[in-house]
Write an enzyme that holds these catalytic residues in place. Structure first.
Site, PDB file in Angstrom:
ATOM      1  N   GLN A 169      51.456  69.036  32.213  1.00 12.77           N
ATOM      2  CA  GLN A 169      50.872  68.611  30.934  1.00 12.77           C
ATOM      3  C   GLN A 169      49.337  68.665  30.899  1.00 12.77           C
ATOM      4  OE1 GLN A 169      52.823  64.810  29.729  1.00 12.77           O
ATOM      5  NE2 GLN A 169      54.461  65.413  31.104  1.00 12.77           N
ATOM      6  N   CYS A 191      46.594  60.036  29.655  1.00 14.52           N
ATOM      7  CA  CYS A 191      45.309  60.723  29.616  1.00 14.52           C
ATOM      8  C   CYS A 191      44.469  60.287  28.411  1.00 14.52           C
ATOM      9  CB  CYS A 191      45.454  62.235  29.624  1.00 14.52           C
ATOM     10  SG  CYS A 191      43.868  62.988  30.013  1.00 14.52           S
ATOM     11  N   GLU A 219      67.578  63.814  35.821  1.00 16.55           N
ATOM     12  CA  GLU A 219      66.631  64.459  34.895  1.00 16.55           C
ATOM     13  C   GLU A 219      67.416  65.377  33.963  1.00 16.55           C
ATOM     14  OE1 GLU A 219      62.964  64.680  34.276  1.00 16.55           O
ATOM     15  OE2 GLU A 219      64.023  65.672  32.638  1.00 16.55           O
ATOM     16  N   ASP A 279      53.506  57.086  34.546  1.00 14.66           N
ATOM     17  CA  ASP A 279      53.096  56.458  33.281  1.00 14.66           C
ATOM     18  C   ASP A 279      53.893  55.199  32.923  1.00 14.66           C
ATOM     19  OD1 ASP A 279      51.341  58.544  33.024  1.00 14.66           O
ATOM     20  OD2 ASP A 279      52.572  59.675  31.590  1.00 14.66           O
ATOM     21  N   GLY A 320      55.621  62.426  38.688  1.00 12.19           N
ATOM     22  CA  GLY A 320      55.766  61.360  39.678  1.00 12.19           C
ATOM     23  C   GLY A 320      57.090  61.422  40.413  1.00 12.19           C
ATOM     24  N   CYS A 325      40.149  61.710  34.912  1.00 11.97           N
ATOM     25  CA  CYS A 325      40.192  62.294  33.584  1.00 11.97           C
ATOM     26  C   CYS A 325      39.091  63.358  33.488  1.00 11.97           C
ATOM     27  CB  CYS A 325      39.970  61.185  32.555  1.00 11.97           C
ATOM     28  SG  CYS A 325      40.340  61.712  30.904  1.00 11.97           S
ATOM     29  N   LYS A 365      46.784  55.991  32.854  1.00 11.09           N
ATOM     30  CA  LYS A 365      48.047  56.741  32.959  1.00 11.09           C
ATOM     31  C   LYS A 365      47.714  58.229  33.040  1.00 11.09           C
ATOM     32  CE  LYS A 365      50.787  53.272  30.514  1.00 11.09           C
ATOM     33  NZ  LYS A 365      51.345  52.658  31.716  1.00 11.09           N
ATOM     34  N   THR A 366      47.682  58.756  34.255  1.00  6.13           N
ATOM     35  CA  THR A 366      47.330  60.171  34.456  1.00  6.13           C
ATOM     36  C   THR A 366      48.176  60.751  35.575  1.00  6.13           C
ATOM     37  OG1 THR A 366      45.630  59.569  36.063  1.00  6.13           O
ATOM     38  CG2 THR A 366      44.899  59.865  33.786  1.00  6.13           C
TER      39      THR A 366
HETATM   40  P1  FAD Z   1      56.248  62.837  33.187  1.00  9.65           P
HETATM   41  O1  FAD Z   1      55.564  63.883  33.991  1.00  9.65           O
HETATM   42  O2  FAD Z   1      56.087  62.872  31.702  1.00  9.65           O
HETATM   43  O3  FAD Z   1      57.790  62.874  33.580  1.00  9.65           O
HETATM   44  C1  FAD Z   1      58.755  61.966  33.080  1.00  9.65           C
HETATM   45  C2  FAD Z   1      60.128  62.635  33.265  1.00  9.65           C
HETATM   46  O4  FAD Z   1      61.153  61.673  33.014  1.00  9.65           O
HETATM   47  C3  FAD Z   1      60.348  63.792  32.300  1.00  9.65           C
HETATM   48  O5  FAD Z   1      60.720  64.939  33.011  1.00  9.65           O
HETATM   49  C4  FAD Z   1      61.457  63.283  31.394  1.00  9.65           C
HETATM   50  O6  FAD Z   1      62.320  64.313  30.947  1.00  9.65           O
HETATM   51  C5  FAD Z   1      62.190  62.314  32.301  1.00  9.65           C
HETATM   52  N1  FAD Z   1      62.942  61.278  31.576  1.00  9.65           N
HETATM   53  C6  FAD Z   1      62.552  60.587  30.476  1.00  9.65           C
HETATM   54  N2  FAD Z   1      63.537  59.750  30.094  1.00  9.65           N
HETATM   55  C7  FAD Z   1      64.550  59.910  30.990  1.00  9.65           C
HETATM   56  C8  FAD Z   1      65.845  59.326  31.119  1.00  9.65           C
HETATM   57  N3  FAD Z   1      66.274  58.401  30.255  1.00  9.65           N
HETATM   58  N4  FAD Z   1      66.637  59.736  32.136  1.00  9.65           N
HETATM   59  C9  FAD Z   1      66.201  60.669  33.032  1.00  9.65           C
HETATM   60  N5  FAD Z   1      64.986  61.258  32.944  1.00  9.65           N
HETATM   61  C10 FAD Z   1      64.183  60.882  31.933  1.00  9.65           C
HETATM   62  N6  FAD Z   1      46.668  63.728  33.637  1.00  9.65           N
HETATM   63  C11 FAD Z   1      45.650  63.997  34.513  1.00  9.65           C
HETATM   64  O7  FAD Z   1      45.644  63.499  35.637  1.00  9.65           O
HETATM   65  N7  FAD Z   1      44.620  64.822  34.168  1.00  9.65           N
HETATM   66  C12 FAD Z   1      44.576  65.432  32.961  1.00  9.65           C
HETATM   67  O8  FAD Z   1      43.641  66.185  32.681  1.00  9.65           O
HETATM   68  C13 FAD Z   1      45.625  65.170  32.024  1.00  9.65           C
HETATM   69  N8  FAD Z   1      45.614  65.734  30.800  1.00  9.65           N
HETATM   70  C14 FAD Z   1      46.660  65.552  29.958  1.00  9.65           C
HETATM   71  C15 FAD Z   1      46.644  66.189  28.734  1.00  9.65           C
HETATM   72  C16 FAD Z   1      47.712  66.065  27.853  1.00  9.65           C
HETATM   73  C17 FAD Z   1      47.670  66.765  26.531  1.00  9.65           C
HETATM   74  C18 FAD Z   1      48.839  65.281  28.237  1.00  9.65           C
HETATM   75  C19 FAD Z   1      50.036  65.170  27.315  1.00  9.65           C
HETATM   76  C20 FAD Z   1      48.859  64.610  29.455  1.00  9.65           C
HETATM   77  C21 FAD Z   1      47.764  64.726  30.330  1.00  9.65           C
HETATM   78  N9  FAD Z   1      47.733  64.060  31.550  1.00  9.65           N
HETATM   79  C22 FAD Z   1      46.686  64.293  32.425  1.00  9.65           C
HETATM   80  C23 FAD Z   1      48.733  63.005  31.844  1.00  9.65           C
HETATM   81  C24 FAD Z   1      49.846  63.425  32.806  1.00  9.65           C
HETATM   82  O9  FAD Z   1      50.467  64.600  32.370  1.00  9.65           O
HETATM   83  C25 FAD Z   1      50.865  62.305  32.928  1.00  9.65           C
HETATM   84  O10 FAD Z   1      50.182  61.110  33.209  1.00  9.65           O
HETATM   85  C26 FAD Z   1      51.867  62.574  34.041  1.00  9.65           C
HETATM   86  O11 FAD Z   1      52.633  63.701  33.724  1.00  9.65           O
HETATM   87  C27 FAD Z   1      52.754  61.364  34.265  1.00  9.65           C
HETATM   88  O12 FAD Z   1      53.797  61.655  35.153  1.00  9.65           O
HETATM   89  P2  FAD Z   1      55.208  60.908  35.024  1.00  9.65           P
HETATM   90  O13 FAD Z   1      56.040  61.395  36.145  1.00  9.65           O
HETATM   91  O14 FAD Z   1      54.998  59.448  34.871  1.00  9.65           O
HETATM   92  O15 FAD Z   1      55.776  61.391  33.613  1.00  9.65           O
END
Ligand code: FAD
Length: 532
Positions: free
Chosen positions: A170, A288, A162, A421, A141, A464, A429-430
């Protein structure tokens, strides 16, 4: 014995004998490190004998043996620690080569840590700098939002906070656990993904001060913003399942929720000819929600192909009360549950694992604890909001970032936004949700920077792709209004298993992620101009 000096502090040699110790003492050595396992050769002097003689001569000894170049990260850290003691060190193995390898790795590690320390002291320049936008988290995101903002307003001053060197796709880990993707294909260097024009602040955010528009970094430096985007994802609480952390990655205990563990899932599946395989799903919310059962179906598909169903018994333990939260997809999923003869257990929460005895314990809704033996167990950890968000005034009672579910603006601070998420909107949450949210946050935030009161809206889209068998997927797509399929049903009926959905997941979505979403190309993700 010939001693080779590497630096003024460090020397190395081949195997030592007792008679070498006085010469080492003479040359000022204060610490001898052994990098050779005992018993490699018959005539080799055991470490204990070297150590006993060295101790007599007031030389300390440390045993850090390994074979080939197979020292662990832990060994490397231990050696680095010895170097920081500033003692005069002599290391030995069979030829001295192993010692050189670990010394080189430990020295590189120390140089990197020193660079980080220097960077930490320079970071105070952020105190003075005021960014238009600070984004916490450069995951799916965070990077997508930065790219979408720059696409709309190229001169926006953005800082991405980051700490991680690596960035992960993922959704690919399910495919790694199913033997379809190579795990390395799911990882890129964060440095290569930070959009041009953004500053990467390689620190962890520790606190948000929304009343003074500041984020506090680990180490204490502050960074100021006009607008803040919170994109920190969620926290995996492995520790909440007793005994789990000690046994993850061995004893048949695995999880597709970690980069390093997903390949172990596939090796367990391939290796299991007979026995019991447990698949577990924790209480919601999780990222997910389909991933726990995707692991089960892909494993079942392999055992089905190999004619092992029956010999391998599959059991699914779900803390929730239904197979999948959106009913339209359940009939197709149930056909695969039957095909793989999986036994479903609802309202059963995994509470404890003992890897050595291969036993798992589940708590039932009535509070009873039941015990199951396994040959393989796929675990998904409970998940929660990171502590610094949970404890901030920006979160709701459950700890998630409290946002308007349509505009993604924080409810009490109009210059704070959320994506991915971490937010409390009632979507799944995807990554698919983050892909649709990023353009909404970008547009609304740019409007606000330009004093334009226009708003665009997120429709709750999440997706999903349920990998029911190798080669077929039930493509669940839904949002606030109900089902939100990307294609008309005559092209692809998402409620049924189709090959087209498999091709989408395997071949198209990863490319869409790396080359579309993370680059601000909003293919099929334009923000809605109205809430309906
Ligand atoms: P993330 O991509 O997890 O990024 C969060 C970032 O914040 C990380 O880089 C972390 O290091 C950073 N961070 C954390 N704390 C701090 C801090 N204090 N200071 C600075 N940075 C920080 N989604 C789908 O749409 N389809 C699928 O098929 C699917 N399958 C999945 C299968 C698995 C096994 C998993 C684990 C996930 C799956 N997902 C899927 C879900 C998807 O990967 C997540 O919903 C998505 O990555 C969320 O994005 P995000 O940016 O919120 O979090």
């Amino acid at each position: 014995m010939k001693f080779e000096n590497i630096t003024t502090q460090l020397s190395v040699s081949g195997q030592l004998s007792i008679s070498d110790i006085p010469a080492l003492k003479e040359s000022g050595v204060e610490l001898i490190v052994c990098n050779r396992p005992d018993g490699e050769e018959k005539q080799q002097t055991p470490f204990d004998e070297i150590s006993a003689e060295a101790t007599k001569q007031n030389i300390e000894t440390v045993n850090l043996p390994f074979s080939g170049a197979n020292f662990t990260d832990d060994d490397c850290l231990k050696f680095a620690e010895l170097i920081t003691s500033k003692k005069r060190i002599h290391a030995y193995c069979r030829t001295g080569n192993r010692c050189k390898k670990i010394i080189s790795a430990a020295t590189t590690y120390l140089e990197k840590s020193e660079a980080t320390m220097n960077q930490k002291s320079e970071i105070h320049i952020y105190d003075e700098a005021k960014y238009d936008v600070v984004i916490i988290g450069a995951g799916s995101g965070g990077i997508a939002t930065a790219s979408s903002i720059l696409k709309r307003r190229p001169n926006t001053r953005i800082a991405l906070i980051e700490p991680s060197e690596d960035h992960y796709y993922q959704p690919g880990w399910t495919m790694v656990g199913g033997g379809v993707f190579n795990v390395e294909s799911t990882k890129r260097r964060t440095a290569d993904l930070i959009p041009n024009g953004c500053d990467w602040v390689q620190f962890r955010a520790e606190e948000i001060k929304p009343d003074s528009n500041q984020v506090i970094l680990d180490g204490g430096a502050k960074i100021s913003y006009k607008h803040l985007v919170v994109a920190v994802g969620l926290k995996l609480d492995w520790y909440k399942i007793e005994g789990l952390e000690e046994t993850l990655g061995k004893n048949g205990v695995t999880s597709n929720y970690r980069y390093d563990l997903a390949p172990y899932t596939w090796s367990l599946v391939k290796g299991l000819n007979k026995g019991r395989a447990l698949f577990c799903q924790p209480p919601m919310p999780i990222k997910c929600a389909g991933a726990p059962q995707k692991a089960m179906y892909l494993s079942g598909s392999e055992w089905f192909k190999e004619n092992k169903i029956g010999d391998v018994e599959i059991e699914f333990y779900n803390a929730g009360g239904v197979l999948f939260g959106v009913e339209a997809y359940v009939p197709s999923l149930m056909k695969y549950v039957e095909k793989y003869q999986a036994k479903l257990n609802f309202l059963h929460t995994l509470v404890k694992v003992d890897g050595e005895s291969k036993t798992a314990w589940f708590k039932t809704e009535e509070g009873k604890v039941i015990e199951r033996n396994f040959d393989m167990i796929h675990v998904v950890p409970p998940q929660s909001s990171p502590d610094f968000i949970n404890e901030s005034s920006l979160s709701d009672d459950a700890g998630w970032l409290d946002v308007d579910q349509y505009t993604l603006q924080q409810k009490n601070y109009e210059n704070v936004w959320g994506v991915g998420d971490i937010i409390n909107a009632p979507n799944a949450k995807t990554m698919a949700a983050a892909r649709k949210q990023a353009p909404v946050v970008a547009q609304n935030l740019v409007n606000a920077l330009n004093n334009d009161h226009g708003r665009v809206y997120y429709d709750g889209y999440g997706s999903c792709p349920l990998t029911v068998e190798r080669g077929k997927i039930v493509l669940a797509e839904f949002g606030y209004p109900g089902l939100l399929p990307s294609f008309p049903s005559w092209i692809n009926d998402g409620t049924k298993p189709t090959t087209l959905s498999w091709v989408l997941k395997k071949d198209i979505l990863p490319a869409l992620y790396w080359h579309g979403m993370l680059k601000g190309r909003e293919w099929m993700a334009s923000p809605n101009k109205s809430k309906s």
